[in-house]
Design an enzyme around this catalytic site. Sequence first.
Site, PDB file in Angstrom:
ATOM      1  N   LYS A 151      -6.056  -6.684  -3.951  1.00 15.72           N
ATOM      2  CA  LYS A 151      -6.867  -7.167  -5.082  1.00 15.72           C
ATOM      3  C   LYS A 151      -6.013  -7.937  -6.092  1.00 15.72           C
ATOM      4  CE  LYS A 151      -8.101  -3.094  -6.460  1.00 15.72           C
ATOM      5  NZ  LYS A 151      -7.326  -2.203  -5.577  1.00 15.72           N
TER       6      LYS A 151
ATOM      7  N   ARG B 114     -14.324   1.790 -10.865  1.00 16.40           N
ATOM      8  CA  ARG B 114     -13.724   2.706  -9.893  1.00 16.40           C
ATOM      9  C   ARG B 114     -14.581   3.940  -9.677  1.00 16.40           C
ATOM     10  NH1 ARG B 114      -8.309   0.416 -10.436  1.00 16.40           N
ATOM     11  NH2 ARG B 114      -6.953   1.271  -8.826  1.00 16.40           N
TER      12      ARG B 114
ATOM     13  N   ARG C 257       5.889  -1.942  -1.259  1.00 20.36           N
ATOM     14  CA  ARG C 257       6.011  -2.221  -2.693  1.00 20.36           C
ATOM     15  C   ARG C 257       6.882  -1.162  -3.371  1.00 20.36           C
ATOM     16  NH1 ARG C 257       0.675  -2.965  -6.182  1.00 20.36           N
ATOM     17  NH2 ARG C 257       0.456  -0.747  -5.785  1.00 20.36           N
TER      18      ARG C 257
ATOM     19  N   ARG D 264       7.441   1.295  -8.239  1.00 23.00           N
ATOM     20  CA  ARG D 264       6.361   1.674  -9.160  1.00 23.00           C
ATOM     21  C   ARG D 264       6.133   3.182  -9.084  1.00 23.00           C
ATOM     22  NH1 ARG D 264       0.675  -1.669  -9.085  1.00 23.00           N
ATOM     23  NH2 ARG D 264      -0.343   0.357  -8.837  1.00 23.00           N
TER      24      ARG D 264
ATOM     25  N   ARG E 179      -4.307   8.693  -4.695  1.00 26.26           N
ATOM     26  CA  ARG E 179      -5.057   7.471  -5.056  1.00 26.26           C
ATOM     27  C   ARG E 179      -6.059   7.117  -3.963  1.00 26.26           C
ATOM     28  NH1 ARG E 179      -0.310   3.532  -6.003  1.00 26.26           N
ATOM     29  NH2 ARG E 179      -1.937   1.977  -6.312  1.00 26.26           N
TER      30      ARG E 179
HETATM   31  P1  B4P Z   1      -2.492  -4.811  -4.302  1.00 24.88           P
HETATM   32  O1  B4P Z   1      -3.557  -4.190  -3.466  1.00 24.88           O
HETATM   33  O2  B4P Z   1      -2.692  -6.210  -4.725  1.00 24.88           O
HETATM   34  O3  B4P Z   1      -2.235  -3.754  -5.459  1.00 24.88           O
HETATM   35  P2  B4P Z   1      -3.002  -3.577  -6.832  1.00 24.88           P
HETATM   36  O4  B4P Z   1      -3.928  -4.654  -7.152  1.00 24.88           O
HETATM   37  O5  B4P Z   1      -1.881  -3.355  -7.789  1.00 24.88           O
HETATM   38  O6  B4P Z   1      -3.958  -2.352  -6.699  1.00 24.88           O
HETATM   39  P3  B4P Z   1      -3.799  -0.849  -6.967  1.00 24.88           P
HETATM   40  O7  B4P Z   1      -5.129  -0.255  -6.685  1.00 24.88           O
HETATM   41  O8  B4P Z   1      -2.644  -0.379  -6.136  1.00 24.88           O
HETATM   42  O9  B4P Z   1      -3.399  -0.577  -8.484  1.00 24.88           O
HETATM   43  P4  B4P Z   1      -4.081  -0.835  -9.920  1.00 24.88           P
HETATM   44  O10 B4P Z   1      -3.099  -1.626 -10.705  1.00 24.88           O
HETATM   45  O11 B4P Z   1      -5.461  -1.399  -9.806  1.00 24.88           O
HETATM   46  O12 B4P Z   1      -1.089  -4.861  -3.533  1.00 24.88           O
HETATM   47  C1  B4P Z   1      -0.439  -3.754  -2.997  1.00 24.88           C
HETATM   48  C2  B4P Z   1       0.781  -4.193  -2.167  1.00 24.88           C
HETATM   49  O13 B4P Z   1       0.325  -4.794  -0.956  1.00 24.88           O
HETATM   50  C3  B4P Z   1       1.685  -5.241  -2.814  1.00 24.88           C
HETATM   51  O14 B4P Z   1       3.012  -4.901  -2.587  1.00 24.88           O
HETATM   52  C4  B4P Z   1       1.363  -6.542  -2.112  1.00 24.88           C
HETATM   53  O15 B4P Z   1       2.444  -7.424  -2.041  1.00 24.88           O
HETATM   54  C5  B4P Z   1       0.969  -6.044  -0.723  1.00 24.88           C
HETATM   55  N1  B4P Z   1       0.021  -6.937  -0.075  1.00 24.88           N
HETATM   56  C6  B4P Z   1      -1.155  -7.389  -0.600  1.00 24.88           C
HETATM   57  N2  B4P Z   1      -1.779  -8.204   0.282  1.00 24.88           N
HETATM   58  C7  B4P Z   1      -0.998  -8.239   1.416  1.00 24.88           C
HETATM   59  C8  B4P Z   1      -1.109  -8.875   2.695  1.00 24.88           C
HETATM   60  N3  B4P Z   1      -2.148  -9.671   3.004  1.00 24.88           N
HETATM   61  N4  B4P Z   1      -0.136  -8.671   3.599  1.00 24.88           N
HETATM   62  C9  B4P Z   1       0.933  -7.884   3.303  1.00 24.88           C
HETATM   63  N5  B4P Z   1       1.103  -7.257   2.115  1.00 24.88           N
HETATM   64  C10 B4P Z   1       0.147  -7.422   1.179  1.00 24.88           C
HETATM   65  O16 B4P Z   1      -4.222   0.651 -10.550  1.00 24.88           O
HETATM   66  C11 B4P Z   1      -3.104   1.461 -10.854  1.00 24.88           C
HETATM   67  C12 B4P Z   1      -3.538   2.737 -11.590  1.00 24.88           C
HETATM   68  O17 B4P Z   1      -4.119   2.397 -12.889  1.00 24.88           O
HETATM   69  C13 B4P Z   1      -4.638   3.576 -10.914  1.00 24.88           C
HETATM   70  O18 B4P Z   1      -4.120   4.458  -9.930  1.00 24.88           O
HETATM   71  C14 B4P Z   1      -5.235   4.345 -12.145  1.00 24.88           C
HETATM   72  O19 B4P Z   1      -4.427   5.424 -12.538  1.00 24.88           O
HETATM   73  C15 B4P Z   1      -5.184   3.294 -13.250  1.00 24.88           C
HETATM   74  N6  B4P Z   1      -6.458   2.533 -13.330  1.00 24.88           N
HETATM   75  C16 B4P Z   1      -6.603   1.201 -13.084  1.00 24.88           C
HETATM   76  N7  B4P Z   1      -7.903   0.831 -13.225  1.00 24.88           N
HETATM   77  C17 B4P Z   1      -8.581   1.956 -13.570  1.00 24.88           C
HETATM   78  C18 B4P Z   1      -9.957   2.238 -13.817  1.00 24.88           C
HETATM   79  N8  B4P Z   1     -10.890   1.283 -13.746  1.00 24.88           N
HETATM   80  N9  B4P Z   1     -10.313   3.505 -14.145  1.00 24.88           N
HETATM   81  C19 B4P Z   1      -9.401   4.482 -14.233  1.00 24.88           C
HETATM   82  N10 B4P Z   1      -8.088   4.293 -14.007  1.00 24.88           N
HETATM   83  C20 B4P Z   1      -7.668   3.045 -13.666  1.00 24.88           C
END
Ligand code: B4P
Length: 218
Positions: free
Chosen positions: A13, A88, A127, A133, A144
Amino acid sequence: MRLVLLGPPGSGKGTQAARLKDYLQVPHISTGDLLRAEVAAGSPLGMQAKEVMARGDFVSDEILLGMLEDRFARPDTANGFILDGYPRNQVQADALGELLKKIGQPMDYAVQLEVPTDLLVERIAGRAAAEGRADDTPEVVRNRLDKYTSQTAPVIDYYRQHGQLTVVNGVGSLDEVFTRLVEALSPANEPGGLNESSPPHPFTRVLLPFTGEGAEGG
Ligand code: B4P
């Protein structure tokens, strides 16, 4: 373009939203990034969120909604947005429906990036090694993913059942996934667009406008 990106942790995402924002010329609003900025700034909100995030739990719905309202009040959202990481759970889905109705910005697309669990775990491990992280450790990642299955997946199912979801295959290179997203969001795939009477793109289903209505009241 008003787009909500949905999918489990590691589905890409944040990665794809960072590219889409340049392509669509709208801001990328990541609730994870907003929270991490609060943690980094050491604000009272950030101090509250820090431990919750490190455990892989959800930060409170109230905090998230307040943060989102503040973000949507900024003028750069007038021409659209990419929302990443929200909603979420069902409470957040209902709140988002209300908020978008209030500001007169109905959602155009809710897009789910679909990726099998073993690949999610592999990506997040990558990652963790690269960035360290705090919430990317194996135990926290399990939590998660459990939270996603129990609380977020039902919201996605709800959107699907109401014909409000576009599903895009998130497996492949960054470029491949990006190309699929762009195709799924192309004007030809809009309701009434060129492709409406054609068979759906192999990576997409149900291309209907999201009004926010369906998210209200379950
Ligand atoms: P992404 O999947 O892009 O990770 P993200 O957006 O950071 O999502 P995530 O759900 O992990 O965390 P968020 O910040 O929303 O990428 C993951 C990895 O995969 C990267 O290393 C990337 O390079 C790799 N990758 C991606 N695409 C690829 C491909 N095609 N091929 C190979 N590799 C690839 O949330 C973090 C925390 O914040 C949550 O756990 C929660 O505690 C809090 N939070 C956020 N939103 C919230 C909400 N609405 N309500 C409550 N808590 C919330």
